[in-house]
Each structure stands twice: as structure tokens, then as C-alpha cells.
Design a protein around this motif. Structure first.
Motif, PDB file in Angstrom:
ATOM      1  N   THR A   1       0.824  -1.243  -0.175  1.00 48.76           N
ATOM      2  CA  THR A   1       0.073   0.041   0.119  1.00 48.76           C
ATOM      3  C   THR A   1       0.804   1.332  -0.054  1.00 48.76           C
ATOM      4  OG1 THR A   1      -0.130  -0.043   2.540  1.00 48.76           O
ATOM      5  CG2 THR A   1      -1.918  -1.071   1.327  1.00 48.76           C
ATOM      6  N   ARG A   2       2.323   1.111   0.295  1.00 47.58           N
ATOM      7  CA  ARG A   2       3.144   2.218   0.328  1.00 47.58           C
ATOM      8  C   ARG A   2       2.575   3.086   1.397  1.00 47.58           C
ATOM      9  NH1 ARG A   2       3.532  -0.202  -4.212  1.00 47.58           N
ATOM     10  NH2 ARG A   2       1.604   0.115  -5.032  1.00 47.58           N
TER      11      ARG A   2
ATOM     12  N   GLU B   1       0.899  -4.668  -8.902  1.00 45.73           N
ATOM     13  CA  GLU B   1       0.464  -3.903  -7.640  1.00 45.73           C
ATOM     14  C   GLU B   1       1.682  -3.798  -6.564  1.00 45.73           C
ATOM     15  OE1 GLU B   1      -3.263  -4.500  -6.064  1.00 45.73           O
ATOM     16  OE2 GLU B   1      -4.287  -3.894  -7.954  1.00 45.73           O
TER      17      GLU B   1
ATOM     18  N   SER C   1       4.991  -4.308  -6.741  1.00 37.73           N
ATOM     19  CA  SER C   1       6.071  -3.433  -7.165  1.00 37.73           C
ATOM     20  C   SER C   1       5.800  -2.320  -7.915  1.00 37.73           C
ATOM     21  CB  SER C   1       6.861  -4.458  -8.306  1.00 37.73           C
ATOM     22  OG  SER C   1       6.151  -4.998  -9.228  1.00 37.73           O
ATOM     23  N   ASP C   2       4.400  -1.872  -8.080  1.00 41.15           N
ATOM     24  CA  ASP C   2       3.703  -0.654  -8.750  1.00 41.15           C
ATOM     25  C   ASP C   2       4.493  -0.428 -10.027  1.00 41.15           C
ATOM     26  OD1 ASP C   2       2.232   1.990  -8.822  1.00 41.15           O
ATOM     27  OD2 ASP C   2       3.873   2.917  -7.977  1.00 41.15           O
ATOM     28  N   GLN C   3       4.282  -1.574 -10.783  1.00 40.99           N
ATOM     29  CA  GLN C   3       4.537  -1.486 -12.210  1.00 40.99           C
ATOM     30  C   GLN C   3       3.336  -1.760 -13.074  1.00 40.99           C
ATOM     31  OE1 GLN C   3       8.540  -3.287 -13.366  1.00 40.99           O
ATOM     32  NE2 GLN C   3       8.258  -4.514 -11.382  1.00 40.99           N
ATOM     33  N   ASN C   4       3.513  -1.268 -14.352  1.00 40.81           N
ATOM     34  CA  ASN C   4       2.346  -1.242 -15.434  1.00 40.81           C
ATOM     35  C   ASN C   4       2.540  -2.499 -16.334  1.00 40.81           C
ATOM     36  OD1 ASN C   4       1.817  -0.452 -18.363  1.00 40.81           O
ATOM     37  ND2 ASN C   4       0.640   0.900 -17.161  1.00 40.81           N
TER      38      ASN C   4
ATOM     39  N   GLU D   1       5.777 -10.445  -6.287  1.00 39.20           N
ATOM     40  CA  GLU D   1       4.700 -10.326  -7.087  1.00 39.20           C
ATOM     41  C   GLU D   1       4.218 -11.724  -7.624  1.00 39.20           C
ATOM     42  OE1 GLU D   1       2.584  -7.836  -7.795  1.00 39.20           O
ATOM     43  OE2 GLU D   1       4.357  -6.600  -8.216  1.00 39.20           O
TER      44      GLU D   1
END
Length: 473
Positions: A9-10, A153, A155-158, A240
Motif C-alpha cells: 500500500t506504500r 501492484e 512493485s507498482d509496475q505497469n 509479485e
């Protein structure tokens, strides 16, 4: 109230374990094809410190950390060494236990090995195939990453960017059989006859790297557990992929709190220490000439998410700090054993109460060990002033020693008690020297000092009387 930074969730979140008073925690362990370097040790120490603080706060912690004892690196190294993969694994697991033991890292509740869980791994993969999240091609089994709605999600990567990057790094043979470049291996078919392998519904083969942690963590901690830890470099793809595999199988949230430790850096450019870069120092080598307690304290005294810059100077300073702490404990031991009458010091009791409360407050902020040590150092300064007084509060000094040792155990540091036993000859010489000083016979006093030194005893004259210490202490 304990708060932890959740990588998923950072944000910092209030820590609420699934079961009150109990914490279930999994930390990724090493691939055992070589000695661990201090970058690996940083993760082990960081999460051991977190575990110890949770125990200090009264939690019952179940701590699971695995050994990856089969993968490409293991196979290649065993082949190069002319031994089996199992023999290679045993060698370096034993080395890991010896090195982490020297660093006073608490043994895990369970240290599962991938090769001990092959039936569970096969059953896990079969369920993913049944659920439509995995597919078999020529004996290999791959996971459909895009099918998992939350992929990327942690690693917050597209996903689109991941796909482009993967297509550039996957070889043509893999691209030809994968449905998508970002799909990853759950099971690898045996390629050469001398490769370690197991029979499976898809033929002879072995597990992929990511699947083992999903299997072993859920086996020992349940389908949902409290904390999963590891180095920042494991966020993607390893962690991930763990999430994707586990939640696709169970339909439940895999982990409530994801914690990742920072890197150890070296050199003027602060490069990450890693085996792939060849800039690493193994713990095994380091312990040949570095005090294990100094290394442990150096690594444990930085908040787990921050990077640590490794230098010899930092190790020396850590050792110096520990020696100053030991000196204070020795000074207290002398005051507790001297002939002065104990006096009550409400001010010291109040200060100690406040310091203990403040220590917990700052450590509850995502295990902020640096601020915690600031509190400890402040209390040590005050204690050092107290013990120079003509009379001291022995009850509060005893209490300080007890609480201080509990706190330092969080950092994996134990202190030895001062040896107060003297044989009759040494005791008599100390008495003779004190008598000589009273008579102003300093020549005889100095002569006895040298005689004691030859016997391994050094002395110091203080306002509270003569102190002695063994040279090898």
C-alpha cells in the motif's frame, strides 16, 4: 501502537495480527550454492531484529525462512564442483547456520527446503492449472500473469511496460511456447539427463523458483498470514509472483503486511552489494578478521528500510560503541558491589520509566532502531553521571542493567557480566597497594601495579576506590 510500512500500500499502517498476541512471519532465505554475503546477512539481521522486537513487545512469533536448494545456480555449481545438488545444499546450509549463529540470529521456527516439499509443490501447480491460471507446454508449466487482476501492484509496475521489458529479455525458444512474455515458470522440464528432477504429471522436472515460497509459507503459516519479508530486490518478480500464485489458488488475501529491507552498498558510488556484480564480501570471510558482535550491531543499528553503506570504519565504530556500553556495565557492577550504602533516587526511577516508554514509542514507528538507540545513548549518558556520585541508587541501577540488556537483545547483542572473583594472592596485592597509597608510598604502589599487570590484572584508581579488570576481558 505499532505501525509498519506496507510495501503493497506504500503507507504506514497500524499492525493488527490475524490472531491477537501471535505473529506469523515468513522471510525469504538464501539459495544455498555459496556462502552468504553481507547483503544477504542484512536481510537476515533486519528481520531477526524485527522478530526480536515483536517478542519484546510480547508477541508469540512463528518465524519461517526457507532454503532454496534446487535451481539453475545450484545445478551448475554442483556440476562444476563434481558433487550432487544435495551435497552442495548441505554444505552451504551448514555454513549459513554457522555464520548466522555467529551473528546471534535466532534460529527460525522452521527452515523448510524446497526439495522436501515436492509433492506439495506439484499439488499446488495442479490446482493452478485446474483454476485456469497455469498451462503446460512440453513438460514446462507456466503461470498466466495477466489473468491475475492485481499483477504488478506490489512493485507498482505497469503491465504493458512489464510485457515490453519481458519480450526483450526472454529468449526466442521461450517466446515461442509462452502465451505471453510475462508468464513465468512454475515447473521446469528436465533438459539434461544429469539434472536433478522429480516425476510429475507433466514429466520429469523440478519446481521454478517462485512457487516454492508460496507452497512453504502457506503450508506452515496458513493461506493468509501476517508478515512477509525480504530484500527490496525480491519485490519483483519473486514476491509479485508469490502473490499471484497464492491468491489464484486460495482465492484469499495472501499476506497482510509486506516488509522489504534496503540494500547494503559499497564504494564511492554506493553500488548495491551483490554476487552478480562481484562486489560482495562473504560473512564467512569477514568473520575471520572482524568481531561478529560488531558486524551484527553495525547491521542492526540502521532502520531496516534504509540502505547501509558498508565500510571498515563503520565496523570499527560499531565495536567502539559496544565497548563503551560494556564499560558502563562494568562501572555499574563495581558500584553495585562496593561498600557504599544505597540511596533512593526517585529522579533516576522517573528518568528510566520515561526512557523505556520513549524507546517503545519510537520503535513502534516502523521499527525505527536509530531513534531507539538515541534513547538508549541518552540514558547511558545519564547513568554514567549517576555512578560517579558518592552514593547511588543500587536498586535502580540493577533495574537499568536488566532493562538495558533486554533492549540490546533486540539488536542481537549480549553482554558478559564482570568477573568479580579474585584469588587470595591478587586480593592481597590489591589490599597492599591501597595501603601503600594511603601511606603515600607511591613507589611501592607502582611496583604492585606492575606485578598485577604481569598477572593479567589492570587497575584504575577512581573516586569510589580501586577498580581492577582482567586484561583478556
Amino acid at each position: 501502537m505499532l505501525k509498519v510500512f506496507n510495501t503493497l500500500t506504500r503507507t504506514k499502517e497500524e499492525f493488527k495480527p490475524l490472531t491477537e498476541g501471535k505473529v506469523r512471519m515468513y522471510v525469504c532465505g538464501p539459495t544455498v550454492y555459496n556462502y552468504i554475503h553481507i547483503g544477504n546477512a542484512r536481510s537476515a539481521i533486519a528481520f531477526d531484529t524485527i522478530r526480536r522486537y515483536l517478542e519484546y513487545r510480547g508477541y508469540d512469533v512463528t518465524y519461517v525462512s526457507n532454503f532454496t536448494d534446487v535451481d539453475d545456480k545450484m545445478i551448475n555449481q554442483a556440476r562444476a564442483d563434481g558433487i550432487t545438488v544435495g551435497e552442495l545444499a548441505d554444505k552451504y546450509i551448514n555454513a549459513f547456520m554457522a555464520d548466522t549463529g555467529a551473528l546471534n540470529i535466532e534460529p527460525a521456527t522452521v527452515n523448510p527446503r524446497a526439495t522436501e516439499n515436492i509433492p506439495e509443490i506439484i499439488a499446488f501447480i495442479a490446482k493452478l492449472i485446474e483454476n485456469g491460471y497455469a498451462y503446460e507446454v512440453n513438460g514446462d508449466v507456466y503461470y498466466r500473469a495477466k489473468k491475475f487482476a492485481h499483477y504488478g501492484e506490489l512493485s507498482d509496475q505497469n503491465i504493458a511496460e512489464l510485457e515490453t521489458g519481458a519480450s526483450q529479455h526472454v529468449n526466442d525458444e521461450e517466446l515461442a511456447v509462452k502465451e505471453d512474455p510475462i508468464d513465468f515458470a512454475l515447473w521446469k522440464a528436465q533438459k539434461l539427463s544429469d539434472e536433478i528432477s522429480w516425476e510429475s504429471p507433466w514429466g520429469q522436472g523440478r519446481p521454478g523458483w517462485h512457487i516454492e515460497c508460496s507452497v512453504m509459507s502457506t503450508k506452515y503459516l496458513g493461506e493468509t498470514f501476517d508478515i512477509h519479508g525480504g530484500g527490496q530486490d525480491l519485490q519483483f518478480p519473486h514476491h509479485e509472483n508469490e502473490i499471484a500464485q497464492s491468491e489464484a489458488k486460495t482465492g484469499k488475501k495472501f499476506v497482510n503486511y509486506w516488509l522489504h529491507n534496503g540494500f547494503v552498498t559499497v564504494g564511492q558510488n554506493d553500488e548495491k552489494m551483490s554476487k552478480s556484480l562481484g562486489n560482495f564480501v562473504t560473512v564467512h570471510e569477514l568473520l575471520q578478521h572482524v568481531d561478529a558482535r560488531s558486524l551484527r550491531f553495525f547491521m542492526a543499528s540502521t532502520q531496516y528500510r534504509r540502505p547501509i553503506r558498508y565500510t571498515e570504519e563503520n565496523l570499527v565504530e560499531a565495536g567502539n560503541v559496544l565497548q563503551r556500553m560494556q564499560n558502563t556495565l562494568d562501572d555499574i557492577a563495581y558500584r553495585l558491589n562496593d561498600s557504599t550504602t544505597s540511596v533512593s533516587s526517585p529522579n533516576l526511577a522517573t528518568r528510566l520509566d520515561a526512557a523505556l516508554e520513549q524507546f517503545t514509542t519510537v520503535m513502534d514507528d516502523d521499527f525505527n532502531v536509530q531513534n531507539g538507540l538515541t534513547v538508549v545513548y541518552g540514558m547511558l549518558r545519564h547513568i554514567n553521571q549517576e555512578i560517579t556520585k558518592a552514593q547511588v541508587d543500587k536498586e535502580q541501577l540493577t533495574r537499568f542493567v536488566t532493562e538495558f540488556k533486554k533492549i540490546m537483545l533486540i539488536f542481537g547483542i549480549e553482554f558478559k557480566d564482570q568477573d568479580t572473583h579474585l584469588d587470595a594472592q591478587v586480593a592481597d596485592l590489591l589490599w597492599q597497594r591501597d595501603a601503600a597509597r594511603d601511606e603515600k608510598n607511591f613507589a611501592k604502589s607502582d611496583e604492585i601495579r606492575e606485578q598485577l599487570k604481569e598477572m593479567g590484572i589492570v587497575i584504575e584508581d577512581t573516586p569510589q576506590g580501586t577498580r581492577w579488570k582482567r586484561i583478556d576481558d
